[in-house]
Design an enzyme around this catalytic site. Structure first.
Site, PDB file in Angstrom:
ATOM      1  N   ALA A  61       0.919  -1.175   0.165  1.00  0.00           N
ATOM      2  CA  ALA A  61      -0.079  -0.010   0.061  1.00  0.00           C
ATOM      3  C   ALA A  61       0.848   1.278   0.126  1.00  0.00           C
ATOM      4  O   ALA A  61       2.041   1.185   0.368  1.00  0.00           O
ATOM      5  CB  ALA A  61      -1.051   0.011   1.291  1.00  0.00           C
ATOM      6  N   GLY A 100       0.729  -4.997   0.921  1.00  0.00           N
ATOM      7  CA  GLY A 100      -0.377  -4.945  -0.007  1.00  0.00           C
ATOM      8  C   GLY A 100       0.062  -5.952  -1.087  1.00  0.00           C
ATOM      9  O   GLY A 100      -1.010  -6.269  -2.023  1.00  0.00           O
ATOM     10  N   GLU A 103      -0.196  -9.547  -0.717  1.00  0.00           N
ATOM     11  CA  GLU A 103      -1.564  -9.884  -0.328  1.00  0.00           C
ATOM     12  C   GLU A 103      -2.227  -9.671  -1.721  1.00  0.00           C
ATOM     13  O   GLU A 103      -3.240 -10.641  -1.981  1.00  0.00           O
ATOM     14  CB  GLU A 103      -2.245  -8.673   0.410  1.00  0.00           C
ATOM     15  CG  GLU A 103      -1.732  -8.803   1.919  1.00  0.00           C
ATOM     16  CD  GLU A 103      -2.235  -7.720   2.706  1.00  0.00           C
ATOM     17  OE1 GLU A 103      -1.975  -6.590   2.436  1.00  0.00           O
ATOM     18  OE2 GLU A 103      -3.136  -8.044   3.598  1.00  0.00           O
ATOM     19  N   GLU A 123       4.014  -4.915   7.477  1.00  0.00           N
ATOM     20  CA  GLU A 123       3.035  -3.984   8.055  1.00  0.00           C
ATOM     21  C   GLU A 123       3.214  -3.821   9.578  1.00  0.00           C
ATOM     22  O   GLU A 123       3.112  -2.827  10.082  1.00  0.00           O
ATOM     23  CB  GLU A 123       1.447  -4.371   7.867  1.00  0.00           C
ATOM     24  CG  GLU A 123       0.997  -4.262   6.396  1.00  0.00           C
ATOM     25  CD  GLU A 123       1.236  -5.529   5.474  1.00  0.00           C
ATOM     26  OE1 GLU A 123       2.230  -6.197   5.943  1.00  0.00           O
ATOM     27  OE2 GLU A 123       0.784  -5.690   4.407  1.00  0.00           O
TER      28      GLU A 123
HETATM   29  C1  LIG Z   1     -11.034   4.618  11.627  1.00  0.00           C
HETATM   30  C2  LIG Z   1     -10.237   3.955  10.253  1.00  0.00           C
HETATM   31  C3  LIG Z   1     -10.347   2.599   9.846  1.00  0.00           C
HETATM   32  C4  LIG Z   1      -9.286   2.390   8.770  1.00  0.00           C
HETATM   33  C5  LIG Z   1      -8.963   1.229   8.306  1.00  0.00           C
HETATM   34  C6  LIG Z   1      -8.292   1.344   7.235  1.00  0.00           C
HETATM   35  C7  LIG Z   1      -8.028   0.331   6.185  1.00  0.00           C
HETATM   36  C8  LIG Z   1      -7.116   0.741   5.444  1.00  0.00           C
HETATM   37  C9  LIG Z   1      -6.967  -0.765   4.571  1.00  0.00           C
HETATM   38  C10 LIG Z   1      -5.490  -0.695   3.906  1.00  0.00           C
HETATM   39  C11 LIG Z   1      -5.297  -2.102   3.729  1.00  0.00           C
HETATM   40  C12 LIG Z   1      -3.912  -2.607   4.104  1.00  0.00           C
HETATM   41  C13 LIG Z   1      -2.924  -2.860   3.002  1.00  0.00           C
HETATM   42  C14 LIG Z   1      -1.664  -3.531   3.522  1.00  0.00           C
HETATM   43  O1  LIG Z   1      -1.752  -4.572   4.173  1.00  0.00           O
HETATM   44  C15 LIG Z   1      -0.943  -2.473   4.199  1.00  0.00           C
HETATM   45  C16 LIG Z   1       0.534  -2.384   3.364  1.00  0.00           C
HETATM   46  O2  LIG Z   1       0.671  -2.779   2.531  1.00  0.00           O
HETATM   47  S1  LIG Z   1       1.615  -1.330   4.359  1.00  0.00           S
HETATM   48  C17 LIG Z   1       3.071  -1.266   3.077  1.00  0.00           C
HETATM   49  C18 LIG Z   1       3.749  -2.509   3.239  1.00  0.00           C
HETATM   50  N1  LIG Z   1       5.048  -2.365   2.716  1.00  0.00           N
HETATM   51  C19 LIG Z   1       6.142  -2.011   3.247  1.00  0.00           C
HETATM   52  O3  LIG Z   1       6.169  -1.824   4.361  1.00  0.00           O
HETATM   53  C20 LIG Z   1       7.200  -1.545   2.209  1.00  0.00           C
HETATM   54  C21 LIG Z   1       8.081  -0.330   2.654  1.00  0.00           C
HETATM   55  N2  LIG Z   1       9.088   0.051   1.834  1.00  0.00           N
HETATM   56  C22 LIG Z   1      10.263  -0.802   2.083  1.00  0.00           C
HETATM   57  O4  LIG Z   1      10.504  -1.450   3.172  1.00  0.00           O
HETATM   58  C23 LIG Z   1      11.359  -0.330   1.205  1.00  0.00           C
HETATM   59  O5  LIG Z   1      11.290   0.774   0.810  1.00  0.00           O
HETATM   60  C24 LIG Z   1      11.554  -1.469  -0.010  1.00  0.00           C
HETATM   61  C25 LIG Z   1      10.466  -1.577  -0.885  1.00  0.00           C
HETATM   62  C26 LIG Z   1      12.111  -2.648   0.487  1.00  0.00           C
HETATM   63  C27 LIG Z   1      12.665  -0.682  -0.987  1.00  0.00           C
HETATM   64  O6  LIG Z   1      14.052  -0.437  -0.410  1.00  0.00           O
HETATM   65  P1  LIG Z   1      14.750   0.600  -1.011  1.00  0.00           P
HETATM   66  O7  LIG Z   1      15.399  -0.026  -2.357  1.00  0.00           O
HETATM   67  O8  LIG Z   1      16.104   0.512  -0.026  1.00  0.00           O
HETATM   68  O9  LIG Z   1      14.326   1.783  -1.261  1.00  0.00           O
HETATM   69  P2  LIG Z   1      13.710   2.719  -0.282  1.00  0.00           P
HETATM   70  O10 LIG Z   1      13.279   2.443   1.042  1.00  0.00           O
HETATM   71  O11 LIG Z   1      14.778   4.111  -0.298  1.00  0.00           O
HETATM   72  O12 LIG Z   1      12.292   3.264  -0.974  1.00  0.00           O
HETATM   73  C28 LIG Z   1      12.484   4.286  -2.233  1.00  0.00           C
HETATM   74  C29 LIG Z   1      11.485   5.220  -2.271  1.00  0.00           C
HETATM   75  O13 LIG Z   1      10.363   4.633  -2.272  1.00  0.00           O
HETATM   76  C30 LIG Z   1       9.210   4.864  -1.046  1.00  0.00           C
HETATM   77  N3  LIG Z   1       8.455   3.595  -0.644  1.00  0.00           N
HETATM   78  C31 LIG Z   1       8.812   2.765  -0.507  1.00  0.00           C
HETATM   79  N4  LIG Z   1       7.910   1.691  -0.200  1.00  0.00           N
HETATM   80  C32 LIG Z   1       6.739   2.526  -0.175  1.00  0.00           C
HETATM   81  C33 LIG Z   1       5.391   2.416   0.077  1.00  0.00           C
HETATM   82  N5  LIG Z   1       4.860   1.297   0.528  1.00  0.00           N
HETATM   83  N6  LIG Z   1       4.763   3.579   0.055  1.00  0.00           N
HETATM   84  C34 LIG Z   1       5.006   4.709  -0.559  1.00  0.00           C
HETATM   85  N7  LIG Z   1       6.167   4.873  -0.578  1.00  0.00           N
HETATM   86  C35 LIG Z   1       7.216   4.031  -0.565  1.00  0.00           C
HETATM   87  C36 LIG Z   1      10.419   5.453  -0.062  1.00  0.00           C
HETATM   88  O14 LIG Z   1       9.966   6.429   0.926  1.00  0.00           O
HETATM   89  C37 LIG Z   1      11.403   5.905  -0.783  1.00  0.00           C
HETATM   90  O15 LIG Z   1      11.000   7.320  -1.219  1.00  0.00           O
HETATM   91  P3  LIG Z   1      11.902   8.715  -1.187  1.00  0.00           P
HETATM   92  O16 LIG Z   1      12.596   8.484   0.347  1.00  0.00           O
HETATM   93  O17 LIG Z   1      12.924   8.254  -2.085  1.00  0.00           O
HETATM   94  O18 LIG Z   1      11.130   9.797  -1.402  1.00  0.00           O
END
Ligand SMILES: CCCCCCCCCCCCC[C@H](O)CC(=O)SCCNC(=O)CCNC(=O)[C@H](O)C(C)(C)COP(=O)(O)OP(=O)(O)OC[C@H]1O[C@@H](n2cnc3c(N)ncnc32)[C@H](O)[C@@H]1OP(=O)(O)O
Length: 719
Positions: A61, A100, A103, A123
């Protein structure tokens, strides 16, 4: 967005496009909904492949959307629609399938991964749980124990492990999309019922209650108060005990409690802050994107005590050739044995060959003559370090970067010992240097941006979170530690015990309370510094002025312990007692309690009841106040730098975001009000006097942390 093409005649290829990691933003989700719809309604399409562009399937996500009003199609029904499709859908996983992203792949009927791909549900490290069906599908696919492991730790697995666990159906070394298309062609007539994971029951574990009790106990022990791991266990339990639809309801309910929690905000702040500190800047205006690092092929380490050995290992593990220098042959051989052991153990853990040949050992400083970068890690003594810098200037080839691992000493003073002060920079590692993730890169007034860029890049290569900071006593981390520790000593004078203070801090989430930490690192370290500063020498702790030094309140408690050779773990006694010198398990020490009582009686101090709240306020708010001073002085560019130093170097609980983020969560007005309160009660403690920047932030309406820099800039420009 998502693009649709038809390939090999009958395969609909959906390609996610949202660089850099194809995060599932609203536009991407809409794109998936539209293209899946198109594929399913096109009679020429018999099966579907979903892939990501630029060699990455999907990073999950879009975390940036979490703090905003969410729009676009939600993930859960989108994934359900894919799973319910009557045409086989195959995920082609290259690079990453995280959160996500995984997923989404679990909603597909088949998964083909490239051998270099990594998969996971991270997550939990963002204070969340996999709420797009991850907690319900993964246990059904791979069983409860393995799913609990992946979901509660957030660890990534390799494609090989994913295959073994049953997460993916096939691993390829070749073009993943081609392999997935070929696979999609081969399964186009297959029945899909058994491939819909949500249709299946969880493989029943042998003793469900014991399994979940054990899992809950484990996460509670390691989580240090973080709530997401606990919710993850509860969600997986729902998968094991409820039908899928009810399990999904439970997943949603648990996610709703996490989603808006302070811990999730803190952890997501940490995610972005960790990346933001790489975009460093200096007060001169030099920046990460305009300063080119120099290539480093050969490094050297001078001084092979605990720190020097760890640094040598960290450098060699990046593939650099390292010259390790110690003056005495005996110490050199001991260090060689220790470094080799560390390299071997590290290599075994990572399943690679140890790089013993990269390190050469020498007693002669001349051996560093052709190094591109030298890190001095000798004893923390200015005269000794000055001598080493003078010698290095004479020996090293022109242009060699001279770095010091000092934890507090003046970088400018050291730089003045060399003809090229612009080549001097601090690289402050934390023990054990090959393990701890933090590196403070300390620039002096004359350090060149190129040299800072080189040290920052080298830190990154070593897997460190490198933070560029300015030069002052203790830099950022140790400068803030001073008021924190001092207040812990005052609390003992006022009636607390080391156990009470440590318990309050450990319940807050610190890996170790201040006294346990002091015993671990050795009380003699601070004692030496205080003696050098003229604050402590034998006998001083007894006279009339024992509790006042340099015009302010002072606690000689730590000095008194040192005078009795109570240096902590190394001597088997300090603030606690240990079963032997070098022992690790601390026990409350009755001697220490009597000593504190006698000390209070001698100084006419009346012990009063101290509660956890007071411990936290006095220790943490003074530390935070010093953090604001650091920002005001321009020693740290922004609050993220301070927070990452504390999270990665000082055991600050990540789910509380770091001291500056925590101040924002508590409320800056509240922090200010409590500091004023304590300062009134203790006017002889200057650390308690709220600093100008804190007052200015409160006066500006306590803006959110990402807007502090605007106020900081104004305050600095008025200095
Ligand atoms: C009352 C309210 C009720 C609310 C209910 C709400 C329901 C909402 C429903 C949601 C459903 C859930 C869905 C899901 O389960 C949730 C998720 O998926 S959470 C996200 C999970 N993913 C991660 O945690 C991955 C995070 N990223 C990383 O670990 C690393 O970035 C990487 C992917 C391994 C890559 O690593 P690197 O190559 O080292 O690169 P960087 O880390 O430097 O990243 C580059 C650049 O990308 C940006 N970025 C990375 N991942 C994300 C992302 N998932 N979203 C947005 N941006 C991302 C990162 O910030 C870097 O950006 P920059 O710093 O260069 O601007």
């Amino acid at each position: 967005m998502a693009q649709f093409t038809r390939v090999s005649g009958s395969v609909g290829l959906i390609s996610l496009k949202n660089p850099p990691v194809n995060a599932l933003s609203a536009v991407v989700r809409q794109g998936i909904v539209d293209t899946v719809q198109r594929a399913l309604s096109d009679p020429k399409v018999k099966s579907v492949v979903i892939c990501g562009q630029n060699g990455i399937f999907c990073g999950g996500a879009d975390i940036k959307e979490f703090g905003t009003a969410m729009s676009g199609p939600p993930l859960v029904p989108m994934i359900h629609a894919i799973e319910a499709a009557e045409k086989p859908v195959v995920a082609a996983i290259e690079g990453l399938a995280l959160g996500g992203g995984l997923e989404l792949a679990l909603g597909c009927h088949y998964r083909i991964a490239h051998s270099k791909a990594r998969l996971g549900l991270p997550e939990v490290s963002l204070g969340l749980l996999p709420a797009a069906g991850g907690t319900q599908r993964l246990p059904r696919l791979i069983g409860v124990p393995a799913a609990l492991d992946l979901i509660t730790t957030g660890r990534h697995v390799t494609a090989a492990e994913a295959l073994k666990l049953g997460i993916v159906d096939q691993v390829t070394d070749h073009n993943t999309v081609d392999a997935a298309v070929k696979f999609a062609l081969s399964v186009r007539e297959h029945s899909l019922n058994a491939r819909r994971i949500s249709n299946n029951l969880c493989p029943p574990p042998s003793d469900l209650d014991a399994l979940f009790e054990g899992a809950m106990q484990k996460v509670r022990q390691t989580a240090r108060g973080a709530v997401a791991p606990v919710a993850c266990v509860q969600a997986v339990r729902a998968a094991a005990t409820m039908p899928y639809t009810q399990g999904m309801e439970r997943e949603k309910e648990l996610m709703a409690t996490l989603f808006t929690s302070g811990q999730a905000r803190a952890l997501q702040y940490c995610f972005f802050a960790q990346r933001a500190v790489g975009r460093w800047s200096m007060p001169s205006g030099a920046r990460w994107d305009t300063s080119k690092p120099r290539p480093i092929h050969k490094a050297a380490v001078i001084g092979l005590g605990t720190m020097g050995r760890g640094i040598t290992v960290a450098l060699a593990q990046t593939g650099l050739s390292v010259v390790a220098v110690e003056t005495q042959e005996k110490q050199l051989m001991e260090a060689k044995q220790a470094v080799s052991g560390m390299l071997k153990r590290g290599a075994k853990r990572r399943g690679v060959a140890p790089v013993l040949d990269l390190v050469s050992y020498n007693c002669n400083l001349q051996a560093v003559a052709d190094a591109d970068l030298v890190i001095e890690a000798v004893f923390e003594d200015m005269d000794l370090k000055k001598k080493v810098f003078q010698q290095l200037s004479a020996v090293c080839k022109p242009g060699t970067l001279l770095c010091t691992n000092t934890s507090a000493l003046d970088i400018d003073h050291l730089a003045s010992q060399t003809p090229n002060p612009e080549l001097v920079v601090g690289m402050h590692f934390f023990a054990p240097a090959h393990v701890m993730k933090l590196l403070e890169v300390v620039y002096g007034s004359r350090s060149s941006p190129q040299v800072v860029a080189t040290a920052m890049q080298l830190g990154k290569k070593m897997g460190k979170v490198s933070v560029a900071v300015g030069n002052c006593r203790g830099f950022v981390g140790n400068r803030m530690l001073k008021p924190y520790m001092e207040h812990a000593f005052f609390l003992l004078e006022d009636g607390a015990t080391p156990e009470l203070v440590d318990q309050a801090l450990e319940e807050f989430g610190f890996a170790m309370g201040v006294f346990r930490m002091s015993d671990l690192s050795g009380l003699d370290v601070g004692w030496r510094v205080r003696k050098e500063d003229g604050l402590a020498h034998p006998g001083m702790a007894l006279g009339q002025a024992a509790r006042v030094r340099q015009g302010r309140r002072y606690s000689p408690l730590a000095d008194l312990l040192c005078e009795q050779d109570r240096f902590g773990q190394k001597t088997g006694m300090g603030w606690y007692q240990y079963d032997k010198p070098g022992g690790r398990v601390s026990r409350p020490d009755p001697w220490l309690h009597s000593f504190l009582e006698e000390y209070r009686a001698r100084h006419g101090l009346v012990a009063r009841r101290i509660d956890h709240q007071e411990v936290l306020e006095r220790c943490l708010y003074t530390m935070i106040n010093e953090g604001f001073r650091i920002l005001e002085d321009g020693i740290a560019a922004g609050p993220e730098d301070i927070d990452m130093i504390y999270v990665f170097g000082y055991g600050w609980p990540r789910h509380r975001g770091g001291p500056m983020f925590y101040a924002g969560m508590v409320g800056l007005e509240r922090v200010l009000e409590r500091l004023e309160h304590y300062h009134q009660a203790h006017p002889d403690v200057p650390y308690l006097q709220p600093c100008n920047l804190l007052r200015r932030l409160v006066a500006s309406g306590s803006p959110p942390i990402h807007r502090w820099r605007e106020v900081i800039k104004k305050v600095r420009s008025q200095l």
